[in-house]
Enzyme design. Structure first.
Site, PDB file in Angstrom:
ATOM      1  N   LEU A 144     -19.597 -10.194 -29.648  1.00 39.80           N
ATOM      2  CA  LEU A 144     -20.258  -9.728 -28.435  1.00 39.80           C
ATOM      3  C   LEU A 144     -20.028  -8.228 -28.349  1.00 39.80           C
ATOM      4  CD1 LEU A 144     -19.157 -12.435 -25.799  1.00 39.80           C
ATOM      5  CD2 LEU A 144     -21.332 -12.305 -27.027  1.00 39.80           C
ATOM      6  N   ASP A 145     -21.011  -7.515 -27.826  1.00 40.34           N
ATOM      7  CA  ASP A 145     -20.834  -6.083 -27.626  1.00 40.34           C
ATOM      8  C   ASP A 145     -19.619  -5.825 -26.740  1.00 40.34           C
ATOM      9  OD1 ASP A 145     -23.121  -5.691 -29.086  1.00 40.34           O
ATOM     10  OD2 ASP A 145     -24.410  -5.356 -27.348  1.00 40.34           O
ATOM     11  N   LYS A 146     -19.056  -4.642 -26.871  1.00 42.81           N
ATOM     12  CA  LYS A 146     -17.862  -4.273 -26.103  1.00 42.81           C
ATOM     13  C   LYS A 146     -18.003  -4.607 -24.622  1.00 42.81           C
ATOM     14  CE  LYS A 146     -15.238  -0.182 -24.677  1.00 42.81           C
ATOM     15  NZ  LYS A 146     -15.107   1.294 -24.800  1.00 42.81           N
TER      16      LYS A 146
END
Length: 338
Positions: A144-146
């Site tokens: 997942l993106d940051k």
């Protein structure tokens, strides 16, 4: 078994296995080690037959041969353990499911060598990590993106890693994988549901961005409108979508929704031209969006087949506090309190 110690395996070749490749036979008989891992061990001289070291993964075995495999202890992971709090949803000997908060990078990389989910998992799991590819580390099969929150699963051994990786490669097309996201977007789509089938590649001018580009990698996102939200003028200004991935490209949902003209709220990378839309929100909604400080995306559903038991597992996660506040303020009457 103490995973800090090595182990040995003995395999006697059956008549039906005669003529098969050495690495293939070992992969079929030793289920917790992947074929690529076994190939590496063979090349490293860890396999002996009749007192003779065999370094050829393609060696054709003979009926009755006894193969001795020396599996070394897992090497310490290069990323170091860090005591970072985790919201653990489920955990057993094979895998761990966590609810990732915003701001947590998944894997060490340039600019983020510490403070990542991998560092946290190494500390949390400790000796229960039996080694992925011979290294004591969690098996990351998706990311997942940051600043995207929500559910993630990681493997704790080679067998689980192999099974989960295969399910994520399939993306639920023929298997049980189920990945669902909640996305708050600008505007209202012109129909209740749809599919975005548009290839994604690196952006031609921005190294850290992705874009819909002809000749890129296949990318398919299914979406459905759950709610419409009105602005301070009584006209529709935003929507809540449920998205399901059929592929798993970097920034896929963010790129696809921006591509159809409905970028994620709070996404300064893929929806910078929509910042002025905030003027149409109620004061409470503007405040909640400003406080969010990230793209309004949450991985709320994750389902897969357990790699050891075959059981179908399904997990769901409620909106985190910042997105829940945004949802309440968007749903409140224009100018009303939340």
């Amino acid at each position: 078994m103490n995973v800090t110690q090595g182990r040995s395996e003995e395999v006697v070749i059956a008549s039906g296995e005669a003529g098969e490749r050495l690495d293939r036979v070992l992969a079929a008989r030793i289920e917790d080690l992947s074929r690529s891992r076994l190939k590496a061990l063979i090349l490293d001289g860890a396999v002996a037959i009749g007192g003779r070291t065999i370094r050829d993964p393609g060696y054709r075995v003979n009926s009755g041969e006894t193969i001795l495999l020396a599996v070394p202890p897992a090497e310490p992971a290069e990323p170091q353990p860090e005591n970072i709090p985790l919201n653990v949803v489920f955990e057993d000997d094979d895998l761990i499911v966590i609810d990732k908060p915003s701001g947590l990078v998944v894997h060490p990389a340039a600019g983020n060598w510490t403070g990542t989910l991998v560092n946290a998992l190494i500390a949390h799991c400790g000796d229960s990590l039996s080694g992925i590819g011979g290294v004591k580390r969690p098996g990351i099969v998706h990311r997942l993106d940051k600043d995207t929150t929500g559910l993630m699963v990681a493997a704790k051994n080679d067998r689980a890693h192999r099974s989960l990786a295969a399910q994520f490669v399939d993306h639920g097309r023929t298997g049980p994988l189920n990945r669902g996201y909640l996305a708050f977007v600008w505007g209202v789509p012109d129909r209740p549901k749809g599919t975005i089938d548009a290839p994604i590649d690196r952006h031609p001018h921005a190294r850290d961005k992705r874009a819909v580009r002809e000749g890129g990698r296949e990318a398919v996102t299914h979406w459905e409108v759950l709610k419409h939200y009105q602005g301070n003028d009584g006209r529709p200004v935003a929507s809540l979508l449920a998205c399901r991935l059929e592929t798993g490209r970097t920034h896929q949902i963010r790129v696809h929704l921006a591509h159809i003209g409905h970028p994620l709220m709070g996404d300064d990378v893929y929806g910078p031209g929509f910042k002025t839309k905030a003027a149409h929100l109620s004061p409470a909604a503007r405040e909640a969006l400003a406080a969010l400080g990230r793209q309004a995306l949450h991985a709320y559903r994750l389902g897969f087949e357990h790699p050891a038991t075959g059981e179908s597992l399904l997990f769901e996660s409620k909106l985190p506090a910042d997105l829940a506040a945004l949802a309440r303020s968007l749903a409140a009457p224009s100018g009303g309190s939340v």
